[in-house]
Design an enzyme around this catalytic site. Structure first.
Site, mmCIF file in Angstrom:
data_model
loop_
_atom_site.group_PDB
_atom_site.id
_atom_site.type_symbol
_atom_site.label_atom_id
_atom_site.label_comp_id
_atom_site.label_asym_id
_atom_site.label_seq_id
_atom_site.Cartn_x
_atom_site.Cartn_y
_atom_site.Cartn_z
ATOM 1 N N GLU A 39 0.841 -1.198 0.000
ATOM 2 C CA GLU A 39 0.000 0.000 0.000
ATOM 3 C C GLU A 39 0.883 1.258 0.000
ATOM 4 O O GLU A 39 1.871 1.332 0.725
ATOM 5 C CB GLU A 39 -0.884 -0.025 1.249
ATOM 6 C CG GLU A 39 -1.781 1.177 1.435
ATOM 7 C CD GLU A 39 -2.601 1.111 2.718
ATOM 8 O OE1 GLU A 39 -3.531 1.917 2.864
ATOM 9 O OE2 GLU A 39 -2.304 0.244 3.575
ATOM 10 N N LYS A 108 -9.290 2.701 -2.329
ATOM 11 C CA LYS A 108 -9.647 2.173 -1.012
ATOM 12 C C LYS A 108 -11.023 2.680 -0.575
ATOM 13 O O LYS A 108 -11.226 3.890 -0.436
ATOM 14 C CB LYS A 108 -8.562 2.569 -0.007
ATOM 15 C CG LYS A 108 -8.614 1.860 1.331
ATOM 16 C CD LYS A 108 -7.380 2.235 2.152
ATOM 17 C CE LYS A 108 -7.297 1.484 3.475
ATOM 18 N NZ LYS A 108 -6.074 1.843 4.218
ATOM 19 N N CYS A 141 -5.617 -2.989 2.425
ATOM 20 C CA CYS A 141 -5.447 -2.987 3.869
ATOM 21 C C CYS A 141 -6.749 -3.143 4.652
ATOM 22 O O CYS A 141 -7.305 -4.232 4.730
ATOM 23 C CB CYS A 141 -4.666 -1.736 4.285
ATOM 24 S SG CYS A 141 -3.816 -1.894 5.881
#
Length: 270
Positions: A39, A108, A141
């Site tokens: 990330e 995200k 994540c």
């Protein structure tokens, strides 16, 4: 499929150095079909200054990744801060296929805490991308700690889950368990690539992993930099029809009512 899990520490703010590292590693691991980087790898997981360093998806830096991917015949997933057309910034993953085509940019959808929410705009959509002959679900994540994103992507046709992360202490056990659970409940292999090193006060803890369709760890990294080449099984390897959860999920998870009635003391009964 053979994949490279690039568990790395990157230099915060040093886009050129991090990009050169990616290019060198792809040249050194020409035999892999897919290379996965953490990330925010290009800029480093440093939220201060992330907006100033954000890159458009059609930037020269992303074009360099596309060029090296085509040159060595390796698909790439890499995290970066993306400059959106309207000037906003997303925590994103560039997904490049073996021919250098930008297959998609995942943004995200589940930002972690107030610090990320101040800097980034939440993504509105989950995406599937065709990479190296597989239908890949790219996740970032904190997204993997919720069952819904991976399940939605599996139902949509993903045959491989890939999560990139910059996970820190003390959250290692939560993400390991979540990564295994997402593989097991969807019967999809899962590649998880985390960063290492320090980012300001944060200690990034590695633990990159390959997980099979039974939720078992087949490869697990430590807390230092490691380049791990792993074999990725087919989605249905060793999964019997009696425990294929997606096959048996009633109505594919849709249209099932949750009926809740109130009891006399204010509690709920079903």
């Amino acid at each position: 499929m053979r994949a490279l899990l690039a568990q790395l520490a990157c230099r915060a703010g040093a886009v050129e150095q991090n990009l050169a590292c990616l290019e060198d590693l792809l040249a050194q691991h020409r035999g892999v079909d897919l290379a996965v980087f953490p990330e925010m790898f290009l800029q480093g997981y440093e939220l201060r200054g992330a907006a100033e360093l954000a890159l458009a998806a059609d930037s020269q830096q992303i074009d360099r990744i596309r060029a090296v991917a085509a040159r060595v015949g390796t698909a790439v997933i890499v995290g970066f801060a993306e400059r959106l057309p309207d000037g906003g910034v997303a925590n994103a993953a560039a997904c490049v296929d073996v021919d250098g085509r930008l297959a998609g940019v995942a943004r995200k959808t589940q930002l972690f805490g107030a610090a990320e929410q101040r800097v980034f705009r939440e993504g509105d959509d989950l995406i599937l991308v065709d990479l190296a002959g597989r239908v890949v679900a790219p996740l970032i994540c904190f997204e993997i700690e919720f069952p819904e994103p991976a399940r939605a992507l599996a139902l949509a046709g993903a045959d491989l889950l890939v999560t990139i992360a910059a996970n820190m202490k003390p959250y290692g056990p939560e993400q390991e368990l979540a990564c295994r659970a997402r593989a097991l409940e969807n019967r999809r292999p899962h590649l998880y690539v985390n960063a290492v090193g320090r980012s300001g006060p944060l200690e990034l803890i590695g633990g990159s992993a390959a997980i099979d369709t039974r939720g078992q760890l087949t490869t697990l990294a430590g807390e230092a930099e490691q380049m791990l080449e792993v074999e990725v099984p087919a989605s249905w390897q060793d999964v019997g029809s009696d425990i294929d959860y997606l096959k048996h999920l009633r109505g594919a998870g849709r249209g099932i009512r949750v009926a809740i009635t109130q009891t006399g003391d204010g509690g709920a009964s079903r």
